[in-house]
Scaffold this active site. Structure first.
Site, short mmCIF file in Angstrom:
data_model
loop_
_atom_site.label_atom_id
_atom_site.label_comp_id
_atom_site.label_asym_id
_atom_site.label_seq_id
_atom_site.Cartn_x
_atom_site.Cartn_y
_atom_site.Cartn_z
N GLU A 56 -7.90 -16.29 45.39
CA GLU A 56 -9.25 -16.33 45.93
C GLU A 56 -10.27 -16.11 44.82
O GLU A 56 -9.98 -15.42 43.84
CB GLU A 56 -9.42 -15.27 47.02
CG GLU A 56 -8.48 -15.48 48.20
CD GLU A 56 -8.65 -14.42 49.29
OE1 GLU A 56 -9.47 -13.49 49.09
OE2 GLU A 56 -7.97 -14.51 50.33
N HIS A 67 -12.19 -15.29 53.78
CA HIS A 67 -11.69 -13.90 53.87
C HIS A 67 -12.74 -13.00 54.54
O HIS A 67 -13.14 -11.97 54.00
CB HIS A 67 -11.35 -13.37 52.48
CG HIS A 67 -10.36 -12.24 52.52
ND1 HIS A 67 -9.44 -12.01 51.53
CD2 HIS A 67 -10.15 -11.25 53.43
CE1 HIS A 67 -8.72 -10.94 51.81
NE2 HIS A 67 -9.12 -10.46 52.97
#
Length: 416
Positions: A276, A299
């Protein structure tokens, strides 16, 4: 990640002036307010710190607060002899070298409860969005297209939801799903008491084969890494949907993309990814982009104002209790001790190597200094012992310094 090792024996932890707190990654102001109210000097930064930046910034810090983007490894811990504890203002703690923190006498606290409802509500919303293909219809109308169709759209009532990992979040998802008329099955490696009419399955395979929707709520462990791969996706019902709001390493993304392109799966919702971006300004690429009936979010499972405020309070409370009384209840890497303070005493908190004879040596120091022990609690794990000892105020300081001088000492301080 460096090899964890015990630090060299030292003098008691030094706290001159206000206790210093460093909060990173835009931790909610509720944490800053609580910690500042205790008289602590709080520095709150919006972003994460890279390892070399953290190594520089952590020196002299007593309490460190992070979320998911800051990695706390051995090199940083080795440069922070006065660090008392780390607060992970989130559920996961895989961004912290827990063993190294343990060996340095630093308990790590997290927030396993506070964002439960927020994640559960997101999952329920995604189930409805997937079964009605709302992501695609929304995008089409924004592009000026009008596709009023019912093909492939269904009600969730009467459908089966399979929950992998029946913990705090999984149980909440199940309760909400049942209230919408869904059947709920779950699989967990531990025996769990079913809530409502949910029922356990004997295996992961049984759950995959019997579910219209599968939602994942497991931690990042070696046993869960890539647990949903080509074989598991093939066992899912044709047209079923997969939801992952747990950890990015749980699902094989290329295999999921293949299952979606082939039409075997009817949709997916993914909130976590194997890799990420470190900041909101960084770009992001995944094989799932552009696929039909796929919901991709950055997220944000626990990213609600309510959850973040609650997380701030939950972790700050744990840190304050540890600073003020040495309580380690809820620490993910430390022996568990919580005992009430005794009036007119000073409390010594000692972390030491778990080797034979340590308590004998400490009690000899107490005896030689003619100190009276009002209470003493020792809890250990494989590597360390954590001793909480209440003494008369007039002898606490020399006892503390003598204990810190033992070769088995890791970290010692006085709570007065």
């Amino acid at each position: 990640m460096s090899t964890p090792k015990f630090p060299s024996p030292s003098t008691p932890v030094s706290i001159e002036g206000p206790l210093k707190v460093l909060l990173l990654e835009n931790i909610h102001a509720s944490a800053e307010e609580m910690l500042a109210a205790e008289g602590f000097a709080v520095e709150r930064l919006k972003g994460a710190l890279k390892p070399e930046e953290l190594e520089e910034k952590i020196q002299g810090v007593h309490l460190l607060g992070i979320r998911s983007k800051t990695n706390v490894w051995e090199p940083a811990l080795a440069k922070a002899p006065n660090l008392l504890a780390v607060g992970a203002f989130c559920i996961g703690t895989n961004q912290v070298d827990l063993k190294s923190a343990n060996l340095h006498g630093v308990p790590v606290f997290n927030a396993p409860f506070s964002n439960t409802r927020s994640v559960a509500e997101l999952v329920i919303a995604e189930i409805v969005m997937l079964t009605r293909q709302l992501g695609d219809r929304n995008r089409e109308v924004h592009l000026g297209q009008w596709r009023k169709v019912a093909t492939g759209s269904h009600e969730v009532r009467g459908k089966t939801l399979g929950i992998v990992g029946y913990g705090h979040i999984g149980t909440q998802v199940g309760v909400l799903a049942e209230s919408m008329g869904m059947r709920v099955v779950f699989y967990d490696v531990m025996t769990k008491l079913p809530l409502g009419n949910s029922r356990p399955t004997a295996s992961l395979g049984e759950l995959l084969e019997s579910s219209d929707f599968v939602t994942l709520h497991v931690p990042a462990l070696p046993s869960t890494e890539w647990m949903i791969g080509p074989a598991e996706l093939a066992r899912m019902r044709k047209g079923s949907c997969l939801i992952n709001a747990s950890r990015g390493t749980v699902v094989d993304i290329p295999a999921l993309a293949s299952a979606l392109r082939s039409g075997h799966l009817g949709g997916a919702a993914v909130d976590v990814y194997p890799t990420e971006p470190e900041t909101n300004s960084d770009g992001f690429v995944t094989e799932l982009q552009g696929l039909p009936n796929v919901i991709l979010t950055p997220h944000i499972g626990g990213s609600t104002e309510e959850a973040q405020a609650s997380i701030g309070k939950e972790v700050a409370t744990s840190l304050i209790k540890f600073v003020r009384a040495g309580a380690t209840t809820g620490a993910v890497n430390f022996p568990q001790v919580e005992t009430p303070l005794i009036a007119n005493t000073h409390r010594i908190l000692n972390v030491h190597r778990n080797t034979p004879g340590v308590l004998r040596d400490i009690n000899k120091i107490v005896s030689d200094l003619n100190a009276n022990i009002h209470a003493q609690v020792l809890s250990t794990d494989a590597n360390i012992g954590y001793l909480v000892m209440d003494l008369d105020q007039d002898v606490a300081d020399p006892v503390c310094h003598a204990i810190a001088g033992l070769t088995t000492d890791i970290k010692t301080r006085i709570v007065s």
